[in-house]
Design a protein around this motif. Structure first.
Motif, mmCIF file in Angstrom:
data_model
loop_
_atom_site.group_PDB
_atom_site.id
_atom_site.type_symbol
_atom_site.label_atom_id
_atom_site.label_comp_id
_atom_site.label_asym_id
_atom_site.label_seq_id
_atom_site.Cartn_x
_atom_site.Cartn_y
_atom_site.Cartn_z
ATOM 1 N N HIS A 60 0.857 -1.187 0.000
ATOM 2 C CA HIS A 60 0.000 0.000 0.000
ATOM 3 C C HIS A 60 0.892 1.235 0.000
ATOM 4 O O HIS A 60 1.768 1.389 0.860
ATOM 5 C CB HIS A 60 -0.906 0.004 1.243
ATOM 6 C CG HIS A 60 -1.980 -1.039 1.180
ATOM 7 N ND1 HIS A 60 -2.347 -1.810 2.252
ATOM 8 C CD2 HIS A 60 -2.770 -1.419 0.136
ATOM 9 C CE1 HIS A 60 -3.334 -2.626 1.880
ATOM 10 N NE2 HIS A 60 -3.604 -2.420 0.596
ATOM 11 N N GLU A 63 1.701 3.825 3.017
ATOM 12 C CA GLU A 63 2.210 3.201 4.244
ATOM 13 C C GLU A 63 3.740 3.138 4.196
ATOM 14 O O GLU A 63 4.326 2.075 4.015
ATOM 15 C CB GLU A 63 1.590 1.797 4.383
ATOM 16 C CG GLU A 63 0.063 1.849 4.445
ATOM 17 C CD GLU A 63 -0.610 0.475 4.460
ATOM 18 O OE1 GLU A 63 0.096 -0.547 4.565
ATOM 19 O OE2 GLU A 63 -1.844 0.442 4.354
ATOM 20 N N ARG A 101 -2.928 4.544 -1.416
ATOM 21 C CA ARG A 101 -3.033 3.140 -1.034
ATOM 22 C C ARG A 101 -2.948 2.239 -2.280
ATOM 23 O O ARG A 101 -2.222 1.252 -2.316
ATOM 24 C CB ARG A 101 -4.387 2.917 -0.331
ATOM 25 C CG ARG A 101 -4.677 1.464 0.031
ATOM 26 C CD ARG A 101 -6.042 1.369 0.748
ATOM 27 N NE ARG A 101 -6.431 -0.014 0.960
ATOM 28 C CZ ARG A 101 -6.157 -0.702 2.087
ATOM 29 N NH1 ARG A 101 -5.494 -0.150 3.062
ATOM 30 N NH2 ARG A 101 -6.566 -1.956 2.213
ATOM 31 N N HIS A 141 2.588 -3.323 7.277
ATOM 32 C CA HIS A 141 1.488 -2.460 6.829
ATOM 33 C C HIS A 141 1.233 -1.363 7.853
ATOM 34 O O HIS A 141 1.829 -1.341 8.929
ATOM 35 C CB HIS A 141 0.218 -3.288 6.634
ATOM 36 C CG HIS A 141 0.183 -4.035 5.331
ATOM 37 N ND1 HIS A 141 -0.454 -3.562 4.211
ATOM 38 C CD2 HIS A 141 0.736 -5.223 4.972
ATOM 39 C CE1 HIS A 141 -0.299 -4.428 3.208
ATOM 40 N NE2 HIS A 141 0.423 -5.455 3.650
ATOM 41 N N GLU A 142 0.318 -0.464 7.477
ATOM 42 C CA GLU A 142 -0.095 0.595 8.402
ATOM 43 C C GLU A 142 -1.598 0.778 8.299
ATOM 44 O O GLU A 142 -2.221 0.357 7.334
ATOM 45 C CB GLU A 142 0.614 1.911 8.043
ATOM 46 C CG GLU A 142 2.136 1.779 8.042
ATOM 47 C CD GLU A 142 2.811 3.086 8.334
ATOM 48 O OE1 GLU A 142 2.781 3.494 9.512
ATOM 49 O OE2 GLU A 142 3.344 3.714 7.402
HETATM 50 ZN ZN LIG Z 1 -1.677 -1.875 4.161
#
Ligand SMILES: [Zn+2]
Length: 254
Positions: A60, A63, A101, A141-142
């Motif tokens: 993404h 992130e 994203r 990820h975030e």
């Molecule tokens: Zn993510």
């Protein structure tokens, strides 16, 4: 904040080379490389019987902490003789460059590992299929909706969970997410989503489901809260991912 993917990619290539990794061009999108890095302790695909560990980030584009934490781990020297390594630090370079994203066509790459409608995932999945199935997969990820750190665990192999130790390591930077339901999943304990190897939406596979379907033993998807300071998120990922690797490798060589 904007992410200078060209500069980052150069720095990553350089550090990876110094750490003994071989760089492979998985594909390029609008002139930007999606690179894969491999380091096999002994020659040949068998890898000397050591476990295979795969780590990915930058799926993404909004992130950035994940790719930056991977670079920090690389410089820290964690990718050593204990395992054979596969790394993809920026699966979505155009998303990272744009801070979105999705990729440049608006596709969420982390829902595309079954249908493979994006060029990035098509090539990335094929690259992974050309490699040994990892014993451990860690993905960074975030999350914009959480206030704490959390993780998804998919434990196909039934090995001792590393979740507690990972949450502990992360908490010196960011405490666990307190919500009892995260991203529509009831937690097992604060910050710990014990996920089945099946996708929530049958046609929209994340990378972790693709790896589980391939038979990867255990996976941890680590999530830092996007609203916190970037330096803390990078440090948190570095601590959590480092613990995921150390804990797993200590358990298989014990
Ligand atoms: Zn993510």
């Amino acid at each position: 904040m904007t992410f200078n993917i060209e500069a980052f990619s150069e720095r990553f290539d350089h550090s990876a080379m110094l750490a003994g990794f071989r760089r492979e061009l998985i594909t390029s999108v609008q002139g930007m490389a999606v690179a894969g890095f491999t380091k096999c302790v002994e020659s040949g695909d068998e890898g000397g019987g050591r476990p295979w560990v795969y780590i990915s980030a930058g799926v993404h584009g909004d992130e950035p902490a994940g790719p930056m934490a991977m670079l920090a781990l690389l410089k820290e020297g964690v990718f050593d003789e204990r395992a054979n390594w596969l790394m993809c630090p920026f699966v979505n370079p155009l998303g990272l460059a744009a801070g979105t994203r999705e990729n440049a066509s608006g596709i969420d790459l982390n829902r595309d590992y079954l249908e493979r409608s994006s060029e990035e995932v098509q090539a990335h999945a094929a690259w992974l299929e050309s490699k040994p199935v990892p014993d451990l997969f860690v993905s960074l990820h975030e999350d914009w909706e959480s206030s704490g750190f959390y993780l998804y665990e998919i434990n196909v192999a039934g090995v001792t969970s590393g979740a507690h130790a990972i949450l502990d390591a992360a908490s010196s930077e960011i405490p666990p997410e307190p919500e009892p339901v995260i991203d529509d999943h009831e937690v097992r304990e604060p910050g710990w989503i014990d996920h089945s190897p099946k996708a929530d939406l049958p046609k929209h596979w994340p990378e972790a489901i693709f790896l589980a379907e391939r038979g990867a033993g255990v996976s941890y998807t680590l999530e830092t809260p996007s609203s916190l300071d970037l330096i803390r998120r990078i440090r948190c990922h570095q601590l959590a991912a480092g613990q995921a690797l150390d804990g797993f490798l200590a358990s298989v060589t014990a």
